[in-house]
Design a protein around this motif. Structure first.
Motif, short mmCIF file in Angstrom:
data_model
loop_
_atom_site.label_atom_id
_atom_site.label_comp_id
_atom_site.label_asym_id
_atom_site.label_seq_id
_atom_site.Cartn_x
_atom_site.Cartn_y
_atom_site.Cartn_z
N GLY A 47 0.77 -1.23 0.00
CA GLY A 47 0.00 0.00 0.00
C GLY A 47 0.80 1.28 0.00
O GLY A 47 0.28 2.33 0.35
N VAL A 48 2.06 1.24 -0.40
CA VAL A 48 2.88 2.45 -0.45
C VAL A 48 2.37 3.36 -1.56
O VAL A 48 2.20 2.92 -2.70
CB VAL A 48 4.36 2.09 -0.69
CG1 VAL A 48 5.18 3.36 -0.87
CG2 VAL A 48 4.90 1.25 0.45
N GLU A 49 2.13 4.59 -1.24
CA GLU A 49 1.59 5.53 -2.23
C GLU A 49 2.61 5.76 -3.35
O GLU A 49 3.80 5.98 -3.11
CB GLU A 49 1.27 6.86 -1.55
CG GLU A 49 0.60 7.86 -2.49
CD GLU A 49 0.21 9.15 -1.78
OE1 GLU A 49 -0.22 10.09 -2.47
OE2 GLU A 49 0.36 9.21 -0.53
N GLY A 50 2.13 5.70 -4.59
CA GLY A 50 2.99 5.92 -5.74
C GLY A 50 3.84 4.74 -6.13
O GLY A 50 4.70 4.85 -7.01
N ALA A 51 3.61 3.58 -5.50
CA ALA A 51 4.45 2.41 -5.75
C ALA A 51 4.34 1.93 -7.19
O ALA A 51 5.30 1.38 -7.74
CB ALA A 51 4.08 1.28 -4.80
#
Length: 374
Positions: A47-51
């Motif tokens: 769920g890391v943003e921009g992954a």
């Protein structure tokens, strides 16, 4: 499509990616593709943003897209061998020595960069023509780039066939060697080899037939590793909801092959089609809502819609096997008799993903997951 083909920033970045692939060597560059896919997919899963940008823009973008960095490296290797820059004692033609880092020669980097741009264009055409051709556009870029580097650099498309037929690998098993007289004439290269006498001399005593992987070319063995890789690719894909993670893992394992560890299998062309096929048929809740509706059309009435995990794993196994066998067929035709690296896994991924599309068109699969469709 024209706007993207002429996107100056992407063209410049693709030149850099192809040149960097030449500097590292084609295989090391592809291994980094695997590392970046693992990083990107792992970040996306957590769920890391921009992954998504890691996979889309780095692993499959100008820095490490196989159609750019790997294909640019393979073309640069063919060029460097033609120029006589490589003399490593490699068992096959030096133009097939894709594990070798080519360093910093400006002309070699320029060739890698030029083919990086070509790979970007080939990928874009496949991905955008009529809404997207029904196969992996990056893999097709790798396949077509190798065809172009053979044509442009003066290598034969297939090479001189030895043995009882184009699929015959037994001359290699008997350790038959090519006559020294063949060195200057293989693939119609006499004039160019005259300009690269040291490289030509180094090729004396090449095997009559050169299988892509000496430890992975027998049909039964190829089918066996295809089944294993297909099963694992399917399981990883469904467990993580990522069609690409198993591909990244397979690509990253090639670091051991690049370091000289014997018997390391090459499996990324098995795990990616297997992952895709398994995700297509798996029961995600019966609605297909897991998938991006902008990419695929879900067919509720498909023959293999919403299948349990056991069936999805078996579908992955089948796709692992057929992709593995197609890769072996391709290498026997286009690699074993030729003088440069024409990537069997890329061809197998094109084939495997195209079969996924055919299964969708026939109403067997409910969707194509990430594979483009008209």
């Amino acid at each position: 499509m024209i706007d993207q083909l002429l996107d100056l920033a992407e063209i410049i970045a693709a030149f850099g990616g192809g040149a960097f692939g030449a500097a590292l060597g084609a295989l090391p560059a592809f291994i980094f593709t695997g590392f970046m896919v693992i990083a990107g997919e792992a970040a996306a899963i957590t769920g890391v943003e921009g992954a998504d940008a890691i996979t889309a823009n780095v692993a499959f973008g100008p820095p490490f897209s196989p159609a750019i960095s790997f294909a640019g490296g393979a073309a640069a290797t063919a060029y460097a061998a033609r120029r006589g820059y490589i003399d490593t004692g490699f068992d096959y033609h030096e133009a097939k020595n894709i594990a070798f880092a080519l360093g910093t020669k400006p002309d070699v980097l320029a060739v890698g960069g030029a083919f990086g741009v070509l790979g970007y264009w080939l990928t874009t055409i496949s991905a955008q023509f009529v809404g997207g051709m029904p196969y992996d556009p990056i893999a097709m870029g790798v396949v077509l780039s190798a065809l172009f580097h053979r044509l442009i650099l003066g290598y034969s498309i297939i090479g001189k066939v030895r043995g009882s037929g184009i699929l015959d690998m037994t001359p290699f098993e008997r350790e038959e060697r090519r006559p020294a007289a063949d060195v200057a004439t293989d693939g119609g290269e006499a004039e160019a080899q005259a300009d690269a006498a040291p490289a030509a001399a180094a090729q004396t005593g090449r095997f009559a037939v050169e299988p892509w992987l000496p430890h992975q070319y027998k049909w039964a063995n190829v089918a066996a590793i295809g089944a294993v890789a297909g099963l694992l690719g399917a399981y990883v894909a469904i467990s993580t909801e990522s069609a690409f993670l198993a591909f990244g893992i397979s690509a990253a394992t090639l670091v051991f092959l690049n370091c000289g560890v014997e018997q390391i299998p090459v499996t990324h062309h098995m795990t990616l089609p297997a992952s895709t096929a398994a995700m297509s048929v798996y029961d995600w809740g019966g609605s297909g809502e897991f998938f991006d509706p902008n990419l695929v059309t879900y067919q509720d009435g498909a023959l293999l819609a919403a299948q349990p995990l056991e069936v999805a794993l078996l579908v992955g196994l089948v796709f692992g096997v057929i992709s593995a066998l197609f890769g072996e067929l391709f290498q026997r035709v286009f690699y074993a008799h030729g003088d440069t690296h024409w990537d069997p896994p890329a061809a197998a991924i094109v084939f495997g993903t195209f079969v996924v599309s055919i299964m969708y068109a026939l109403g067997v699969f409910p969707h194509t997951v990430w594979v483009p469709w008209f």
